[in-house]
Design an enzyme around this catalytic site. Sequence first.
Site, PDB file in Angstrom:
ATOM      1  CD  GLU A 121      34.442  12.756 -36.296  1.00  0.00           C
ATOM      2  OE1 GLU A 121      33.624  12.793 -37.227  1.00  0.00           O
ATOM      3  OE2 GLU A 121      35.357  11.927 -36.247  1.00  0.00           O
ATOM      4  CD  GLU A 161      38.427   8.034 -33.070  1.00  0.00           C
ATOM      5  OE1 GLU A 161      38.598   7.992 -34.302  1.00  0.00           O
ATOM      6  OE2 GLU A 161      37.341   8.344 -32.557  1.00  0.00           O
TER       7      GLU A 161
END
Length: 383
Positions: free
Chosen positions: A162, A267
């Site tokens: 991220e 995910e």
Amino acid sequence: MPPMRLEFWLPLILTLAAGALSAAAQDTPLTLKDAFKDDFRIGAAINQSQFEGGSPREAQIIQSQFNAISPENVLKWESVHPAPGQFNFQDADQYVAFGQKNHMFIVGHNLIWHNQTPAWVFEDADGNPISREALIARMRNHILTVVGRYKGKIGGWDVVNEALNEDGTLRNSPWRRIIGDDYLVLAYQFAHEADPSAQLYYNDYSLENLPKRQGAIALIKKLQSRGVRIDGIGLQEHDKMDWPSTNQVDETISAFARLGIKVMVTELDIDLLPAATRSNSADISMSVAANAELNPYASGLPDSLQQKLAQRYADLFSVFLAHRGQISRVTFWGVTDADSWLNNWPVPGRTSYPLLFDRDCNPKPAFAAVIHMASPMNSATRN
Ligand code: GLA
């Protein structure tokens, strides 16, 4: 020879057709990992209780259904390196041992992130920011120690998690503020130094949105131009019922595959609860106050919604299967609805239904829909 009359052959044809159909039904695999064995690995993010013996039914699902695992929390910096000079490998060792015992592909998640990283990492003993050189040294020490410990056991690492803003620019995390943009290049170099055979990935959410996707493409190209090892991109896919569109997913996979790297769905879950914010980000720092309207299915999910969720999963898997040569793994973020982070994010205490197994560990209609996508009858539509 008498003429070949259909009436004569019909019973035989029907018998053969029935036999073929029942064989096809018997061939339909009952587990996710078997269903997609020729396509990609199927993974789950697992928690401590599952790999340390506290949740035997969930462990049984993991062992029978999945051939790849990711650690939900035990390899994050705050778990494995909670204080200066103090490494805590007890849980991570058990995670890796569980994967080895079950012959699974073991993912390391993650090395460099702005969340779940203690404040001390960026500070001196008086709480002041440390220098670029000091933070590079801490980063190198962390990566060499953690990756080095599992060298040859952990097959691939989410090296940086991220690093991008929604507009595709680099997030101004403490890593970037103190070290500068090249913290990314350094992180990948250190990971490669620690285990030259481990695969190295970049992992992020909302990459289906064009600005962020373009930022990630620029980032990967930059790493490639610096000669840094980068094997794959992780699309987190914390999805909603109406976002991202299957077209967005399709275009995103193609765009990253064109860079010559593997694409992984890392995910996957689908949030069908009422949207608590307008954002489709998966930023774990978001938090919204609880109220009953935001938690409408506390006593059960209506069948109509079960079916819609199943259809949404089928639609996504049809895109993944169309890209089976480019996708190496599809990992769900959790095993059953009971252990999903979406019960507490972005609103605490909700009852969510994002995965393939329900709270009693039973497969949901979405499980059957996903398995069905892999059935031989659907294989004709694949690349
Ligand atoms: C992000 C992280 C994961 C996890 C999820 C939510 O996507 O990469 O490690 O924290 O958020 O649980």
